[in-house]
Write a protein that holds these residues in place. Sequence first.
Motif, mmCIF file in Angstrom:
data_model
loop_
_atom_site.group_PDB
_atom_site.id
_atom_site.type_symbol
_atom_site.label_atom_id
_atom_site.label_comp_id
_atom_site.label_asym_id
_atom_site.label_seq_id
_atom_site.Cartn_x
_atom_site.Cartn_y
_atom_site.Cartn_z
ATOM 1 N N GLU A 71 0.651 -1.812 -0.159
ATOM 2 C CA GLU A 71 -0.421 -0.403 0.040
ATOM 3 C C GLU A 71 0.796 1.625 0.050
ATOM 4 O OE1 GLU A 71 -2.802 -0.106 3.744
ATOM 5 O OE2 GLU A 71 -4.392 -1.435 1.972
ATOM 6 N N ARG A 72 2.006 0.687 0.998
ATOM 7 C CA ARG A 72 2.694 2.138 0.465
ATOM 8 C C ARG A 72 3.472 2.815 -0.659
ATOM 9 N NH1 ARG A 72 3.817 4.030 5.740
ATOM 10 N NH2 ARG A 72 5.209 5.646 5.202
ATOM 11 N N SER A 73 3.676 1.718 -1.284
ATOM 12 C CA SER A 73 3.848 1.785 -3.413
ATOM 13 C C SER A 73 2.898 2.754 -3.842
ATOM 14 C CB SER A 73 4.416 0.520 -3.133
ATOM 15 O OG SER A 73 5.725 -0.222 -3.097
ATOM 16 N N GLN A 74 1.753 1.979 -3.592
ATOM 17 C CA GLN A 74 0.855 2.567 -4.571
ATOM 18 C C GLN A 74 0.182 4.134 -4.115
ATOM 19 O OE1 GLN A 74 -2.697 -0.056 -4.488
ATOM 20 N NE2 GLN A 74 -0.940 -2.039 -4.192
ATOM 21 N N ALA A 75 0.721 4.162 -2.494
ATOM 22 C CA ALA A 75 -0.072 5.785 -2.178
ATOM 23 C C ALA A 75 1.550 6.799 -3.132
ATOM 24 C CB ALA A 75 0.667 5.674 -0.671
ATOM 25 N N ARG A 76 2.176 6.371 -3.055
ATOM 26 C CA ARG A 76 3.631 7.167 -3.718
ATOM 27 C C ARG A 76 3.218 7.251 -4.901
ATOM 28 N NH1 ARG A 76 8.827 4.310 -3.803
ATOM 29 N NH2 ARG A 76 8.089 4.179 -6.365
ATOM 30 N N TRP A 77 2.977 5.939 -5.730
ATOM 31 C CA TRP A 77 2.736 6.040 -7.688
ATOM 32 C C TRP A 77 1.947 7.667 -7.517
ATOM 33 C CZ3 TRP A 77 0.942 0.535 -7.729
ATOM 34 C CH2 TRP A 77 1.982 -0.371 -7.708
ATOM 35 N N VAL A 78 0.263 7.663 -6.158
ATOM 36 C CA VAL A 78 -0.421 8.847 -6.631
ATOM 37 C C VAL A 78 -0.177 9.489 -6.203
ATOM 38 C CG1 VAL A 78 -2.603 9.002 -5.392
ATOM 39 C CG2 VAL A 78 -2.273 6.827 -5.855
ATOM 40 N N SER A 79 0.655 9.964 -5.528
ATOM 41 C CA SER A 79 1.391 10.880 -5.099
ATOM 42 C C SER A 79 2.403 11.900 -6.330
ATOM 43 C CB SER A 79 2.258 10.568 -3.883
ATOM 44 O OG SER A 79 3.244 11.688 -3.485
ATOM 45 N N SER A 80 3.415 11.077 -7.035
ATOM 46 C CA SER A 80 4.160 11.070 -8.382
ATOM 47 C C SER A 80 3.381 11.475 -8.970
ATOM 48 C CB SER A 80 4.945 9.745 -8.772
ATOM 49 O OG SER A 80 5.522 9.606 -7.386
ATOM 50 N N LEU A 81 2.259 10.522 -9.320
ATOM 51 C CA LEU A 81 1.472 11.267 -10.656
ATOM 52 C C LEU A 81 0.996 12.931 -10.156
ATOM 53 C CD1 LEU A 81 0.110 8.024 -11.631
ATOM 54 C CD2 LEU A 81 1.334 8.958 -12.355
ATOM 55 N N LYS A 82 0.462 12.625 -9.405
ATOM 56 C CA LYS A 82 -0.579 13.785 -8.552
ATOM 57 C C LYS A 82 0.652 15.464 -8.450
ATOM 58 C CE LYS A 82 -3.913 13.273 -5.847
ATOM 59 N NZ LYS A 82 -5.070 14.184 -6.031
ATOM 60 N N SER A 83 1.714 14.778 -8.755
ATOM 61 C CA SER A 83 2.761 16.203 -8.826
ATOM 62 C C SER A 83 3.200 16.573 -10.250
ATOM 63 C CB SER A 83 4.045 15.941 -8.096
ATOM 64 O OG SER A 83 4.167 15.116 -6.736
ATOM 65 N N PHE A 84 3.384 15.541 -11.195
ATOM 66 C CA PHE A 84 3.127 15.220 -12.708
ATOM 67 C C PHE A 84 2.445 16.455 -13.596
ATOM 68 C CE2 PHE A 84 3.349 13.210 -16.337
ATOM 69 C CZ PHE A 84 4.418 14.175 -17.493
ATOM 70 N N PHE A 85 0.946 15.794 -12.910
ATOM 71 C CA PHE A 85 0.087 16.670 -13.501
ATOM 72 C C PHE A 85 -0.038 18.179 -12.837
ATOM 73 C CE2 PHE A 85 -0.294 11.898 -15.380
ATOM 74 C CZ PHE A 85 -0.360 12.418 -16.191
ATOM 75 N N LYS A 86 -0.081 17.952 -12.324
ATOM 76 C CA LYS A 86 0.295 19.515 -11.389
ATOM 77 C C LYS A 86 1.149 20.872 -11.680
ATOM 78 C CE LYS A 86 0.380 21.862 -7.080
ATOM 79 N NZ LYS A 86 1.527 22.304 -6.637
ATOM 80 N N TYR A 87 2.631 19.855 -12.306
ATOM 81 C CA TYR A 87 2.926 20.572 -12.878
ATOM 82 C C TYR A 87 3.002 21.264 -14.503
ATOM 83 C CZ TYR A 87 7.660 20.788 -16.169
ATOM 84 O OH TYR A 87 7.864 21.505 -16.485
ATOM 85 N N LEU A 88 2.484 19.603 -14.742
ATOM 86 C CA LEU A 88 1.494 20.223 -16.549
ATOM 87 C C LEU A 88 0.660 21.491 -16.440
ATOM 88 C CD1 LEU A 88 1.283 16.612 -17.497
ATOM 89 C CD2 LEU A 88 3.551 18.711 -18.010
#
Length: 303
Positions: A71-88
Amino acid sequence: MMNWNEKIKQFEDYLRLEKSFSNNTLEAYLSDINKLKDFSLENLEGVTPVNITYEQIQEYLFSNSKKKFSERSQARWVSSLKSFFKYLVEEEIRADNPTTLLEGPKLGFYLPDTLSETNIERIVNAVDLTSNLGQRNYCILEVLYGCGLRVSELVDLKISNINFKENYLRVDGKGEKTRFVPFTDFTAKVISDYILNSRKDIEINKKFEDFVFLNRRGSSMSRVMVFIIIKELAEKAGINKSISPHTFRHSFATHLLQNGADLRYIQEMLGHSSITTTEIYTHLKTEELRRVIIECHPRNVLH
């Protein structure tokens, strides 16, 4: 293809230059976003970071969740993707953010694994002190447990950052934050014995003369090497749980707390920017107290 790589590269530059991310955090974020890129190229024809939808990202996360990631890995994926698309969106590369509604798995409270003082002694006693590498490994264990360093801080530790007169290390930690970590006379003796004796028998690569811990070739050690050393010593000591360099850091904090150290001092020594991160150890203390009550309280004896 170019579109994914181009946008990921721009995001990497942004994290490195504007957010000052450490290499480890940066690698984790980029790895997560590259997994989405690979999924898109294999399964979603013509989809780019500019037009991917919320449903398609959900589909990607769902396909990953079936692969037994924590679950920790899955939570990190979501966090990474949110950062990426927020940047875009901020860079006006996209008008909308497809990750706004994404939620990571609800994490239970994560208690780090620790070792008892007895098990730490068993691992330390498993070191073969007859060789120079054994002396080095003994010193590595002592610095991890005696100073609570992260493994990246350990491999980067410089001789010029050790003050033997006052007994403290200067540590350049996460986010370029410097802290000073005191150590005991015992730890001081272990470090100075290693530097003055077995370390000087290594033919040292000029670039690494100031590094405390060196590999056989006289260069700085890798994080992976430290993981392997600890894993092998734990097996040799007959300890059957998963142990990493971080386990010693957690044990350092837990044992200090159990022996009455103030949480704020522990925060300072661990280099946590927020006391909330350090408060995880108060939960460990609660667990310990619960065990003591169950084992020692006279009311727990069946009449």
